[in-house]
Design a protein around this motif. Sequence first.
Motif, mmCIF file in Angstrom:
data_model
loop_
_atom_site.group_PDB
_atom_site.id
_atom_site.type_symbol
_atom_site.label_atom_id
_atom_site.label_comp_id
_atom_site.label_asym_id
_atom_site.label_seq_id
_atom_site.Cartn_x
_atom_site.Cartn_y
_atom_site.Cartn_z
ATOM 1 N N VAL A 1 0.835 -1.201 0.000
ATOM 2 C CA VAL A 1 0.000 0.000 0.000
ATOM 3 C C VAL A 1 0.873 1.254 0.000
ATOM 4 C CG1 VAL A 1 -1.615 1.359 1.398
ATOM 5 C CG2 VAL A 1 -2.025 -1.084 1.038
ATOM 6 N N SER A 2 1.989 1.208 0.731
ATOM 7 C CA SER A 2 2.903 2.351 0.761
ATOM 8 C C SER A 2 3.465 2.629 -0.626
ATOM 9 C CB SER A 2 4.046 2.090 1.741
ATOM 10 O OG SER A 2 3.568 1.955 3.060
ATOM 11 N N LEU A 3 3.846 1.588 -1.335
ATOM 12 C CA LEU A 3 4.397 1.770 -2.674
ATOM 13 C C LEU A 3 3.337 2.284 -3.644
ATOM 14 C CD1 LEU A 3 6.656 -1.386 -3.140
ATOM 15 C CD2 LEU A 3 7.372 0.938 -2.567
ATOM 16 N N ALA A 4 2.145 1.677 -3.591
ATOM 17 C CA ALA A 4 1.098 2.031 -4.550
ATOM 18 C C ALA A 4 0.428 3.355 -4.208
ATOM 19 C CB ALA A 4 0.056 0.921 -4.604
ATOM 20 N N ASP B 1 -1.243 -1.360 -14.912
ATOM 21 C CA ASP B 1 -2.530 -0.752 -15.236
ATOM 22 C C ASP B 1 -2.754 0.581 -14.530
ATOM 23 O OD1 ASP B 1 -3.207 -2.929 -16.843
ATOM 24 O OD2 ASP B 1 -4.032 -4.047 -15.144
ATOM 25 N N ARG B 2 -1.772 1.032 -13.768
ATOM 26 C CA ARG B 2 -1.934 2.286 -13.026
ATOM 27 C C ARG B 2 -1.566 3.476 -13.915
ATOM 28 N NH1 ARG B 2 -2.645 2.164 -7.558
ATOM 29 N NH2 ARG B 2 -2.941 0.064 -6.711
ATOM 30 N N PRO B 3 -2.198 4.622 -13.660
ATOM 31 C CA PRO B 3 -1.997 5.799 -14.529
ATOM 32 C C PRO B 3 -0.544 6.232 -14.662
ATOM 33 C CG PRO B 3 -3.905 6.133 -13.109
ATOM 34 C CD PRO B 3 -3.248 4.863 -12.641
ATOM 35 N N ASP B 4 0.239 6.169 -13.571
ATOM 36 C CA ASP B 4 1.639 6.591 -13.651
ATOM 37 C C ASP B 4 2.405 5.777 -14.686
ATOM 38 O OD1 ASP B 4 1.246 8.497 -11.756
ATOM 39 O OD2 ASP B 4 2.284 7.462 -10.134
ATOM 40 N N VAL B 5 2.222 4.461 -14.643
ATOM 41 C CA VAL B 5 2.938 3.583 -15.575
ATOM 42 C C VAL B 5 2.414 3.764 -16.989
ATOM 43 C CG1 VAL B 5 3.453 1.190 -16.172
ATOM 44 C CG2 VAL B 5 3.525 1.927 -13.779
ATOM 45 N N ALA C 1 13.767 10.302 -22.976
ATOM 46 C CA ALA C 1 14.315 11.071 -21.854
ATOM 47 C C ALA C 1 13.208 11.476 -20.889
ATOM 48 C CB ALA C 1 15.052 12.302 -22.371
ATOM 49 N N LYS C 2 12.078 11.885 -21.422
ATOM 50 C CA LYS C 2 10.954 12.257 -20.560
ATOM 51 C C LYS C 2 10.368 11.029 -19.876
ATOM 52 C CE LYS C 2 9.686 16.431 -23.124
ATOM 53 N NZ LYS C 2 8.646 17.105 -23.945
ATOM 54 N N LYS C 3 10.408 9.882 -20.561
ATOM 55 C CA LYS C 3 9.970 8.639 -19.923
ATOM 56 C C LYS C 3 10.745 8.388 -18.638
ATOM 57 C CE LYS C 3 8.749 5.845 -24.023
ATOM 58 N NZ LYS C 3 7.340 5.526 -23.724
ATOM 59 N N LEU C 4 12.062 8.545 -18.719
ATOM 60 C CA LEU C 4 12.892 8.275 -17.552
ATOM 61 C C LEU C 4 12.694 9.326 -16.466
ATOM 62 C CD1 LEU C 4 16.226 6.918 -19.066
ATOM 63 C CD2 LEU C 4 14.305 5.661 -18.068
ATOM 64 N N ALA C 5 12.402 10.561 -16.844
ATOM 65 C CA ALA C 5 12.090 11.578 -15.849
ATOM 66 C C ALA C 5 10.807 11.212 -15.090
ATOM 67 C CB ALA C 5 11.943 12.944 -16.510
ATOM 68 N N LEU C 6 9.807 10.736 -15.831
ATOM 69 C CA LEU C 6 8.563 10.288 -15.197
ATOM 70 C C LEU C 6 8.806 9.063 -14.328
ATOM 71 C CD1 LEU C 6 6.103 10.648 -18.224
ATOM 72 C CD2 LEU C 6 6.165 12.078 -16.163
ATOM 73 N N TYR C 7 9.654 8.166 -14.798
ATOM 74 C CA TYR C 7 9.966 6.952 -14.041
ATOM 75 C C TYR C 7 10.682 7.315 -12.743
ATOM 76 C CZ TYR C 7 11.419 2.121 -13.210
ATOM 77 O OH TYR C 7 11.594 0.867 -12.665
ATOM 78 N N HIS D 1 10.840 -2.228 -22.597
ATOM 79 C CA HIS D 1 10.128 -1.147 -23.297
ATOM 80 C C HIS D 1 11.116 -0.218 -23.997
ATOM 81 C CE1 HIS D 1 7.159 1.848 -24.224
ATOM 82 N NE2 HIS D 1 7.778 2.769 -23.491
ATOM 83 N N LEU D 2 12.211 0.151 -23.323
ATOM 84 C CA LEU D 2 13.217 1.009 -23.949
ATOM 85 C C LEU D 2 13.870 0.318 -25.139
ATOM 86 C CD1 LEU D 2 14.913 2.580 -20.795
ATOM 87 C CD2 LEU D 2 13.399 3.731 -22.416
ATOM 88 N N ALA D 3 14.075 -0.995 -25.018
ATOM 89 C CA ALA D 3 14.660 -1.745 -26.134
ATOM 90 C C ALA D 3 13.705 -1.776 -27.328
ATOM 91 C CB ALA D 3 15.008 -3.159 -25.690
ATOM 92 N N GLU D 4 12.426 -1.958 -27.053
ATOM 93 C CA GLU D 4 11.429 -2.049 -28.124
ATOM 94 C C GLU D 4 11.341 -0.761 -28.936
ATOM 95 O OE1 GLU D 4 7.860 -3.051 -26.089
ATOM 96 O OE2 GLU D 4 8.422 -5.152 -25.776
ATOM 97 N N ILE D 5 11.535 0.369 -28.289
ATOM 98 C CA ILE D 5 11.435 1.644 -29.023
ATOM 99 C C ILE D 5 12.803 2.115 -29.522
ATOM 100 C CG2 ILE D 5 9.372 2.333 -27.742
ATOM 101 C CD1 ILE D 5 11.128 4.232 -26.112
ATOM 102 N N GLY D 6 13.826 1.259 -29.376
ATOM 103 C CA GLY D 6 15.152 1.567 -29.897
ATOM 104 C C GLY D 6 15.893 2.642 -29.138
ATOM 105 N N ALA D 7 15.607 2.762 -27.828
ATOM 106 C CA ALA D 7 16.207 3.849 -27.048
ATOM 107 C C ALA D 7 17.421 3.432 -26.230
ATOM 108 C CB ALA D 7 15.154 4.445 -26.104
#
Length: 217
Positions: free
Chosen positions: A74-77, A87-91, A101-107, A156-162
């Motif tokens: 619960v603390s993590l979520a 399935d959560r909005p953040d992900v 680059a923005k993906k990693l900032a959000l992560y 995911h990063l590999a799939e988009i060639g990043a």
Amino acid sequence: MSQNTRTYVSRLREGNAEATRLRIADATRELMLERGYAATTMAEIARSAGVAVQTLYSTCPGGKPALARLVHDVSLAGDARSVALADRPDVQGIVAEPDPAKKLALYAAMATGMFQRADPFQRVLQEAAVSDPVMRELLASTERQRLEGSEGPAEHLAEIGALRDGLSIDRARDQIYALTSFELFDRFVHTCGWTIPEFEEWLTRTLHAVLLAPRTQ
């Protein structure tokens, strides 16, 4: 009974179950932060949460270790919903963002938020694990799951060639896992005295440097 009525009843039950899990998690967290893991009893948790002891066992089969795991999750979520991380909005927002680059900032922002929420209780778990083998296994299990979970963003990063040239998914996973550890957060923020924004900015820059191909930076 109509389909709409059945759906309403189902959602009502889900909402009640979520509220019960949250009350139990809040009571467990408060008592264990105050008294420690070993000194907190199931009866005290039940009384504080306003439920029967049997409800604790039916909600979290496995007794007190399972309740500690519930608080951790619960603390993590940030809530008690039974919703998978993917399935959560953040992900979903991270996946939908087209700029690596923005993906990693959000992560990094998501991970930092998790650290902040889990920080006090993580110490309870670590202290309990010193003398309790069940708690040691619980922490080991969460670390194994963290490692496995770090493979998703690497893939995911590999799939988009990043990904940086020559960096395999396995090595990217390992670096994501290591950099997004509670231990690093603890040392930078509590030992070194960094602010939360300073840590988040460092994590963002470091993830960029080790993972992304130069053309995406």
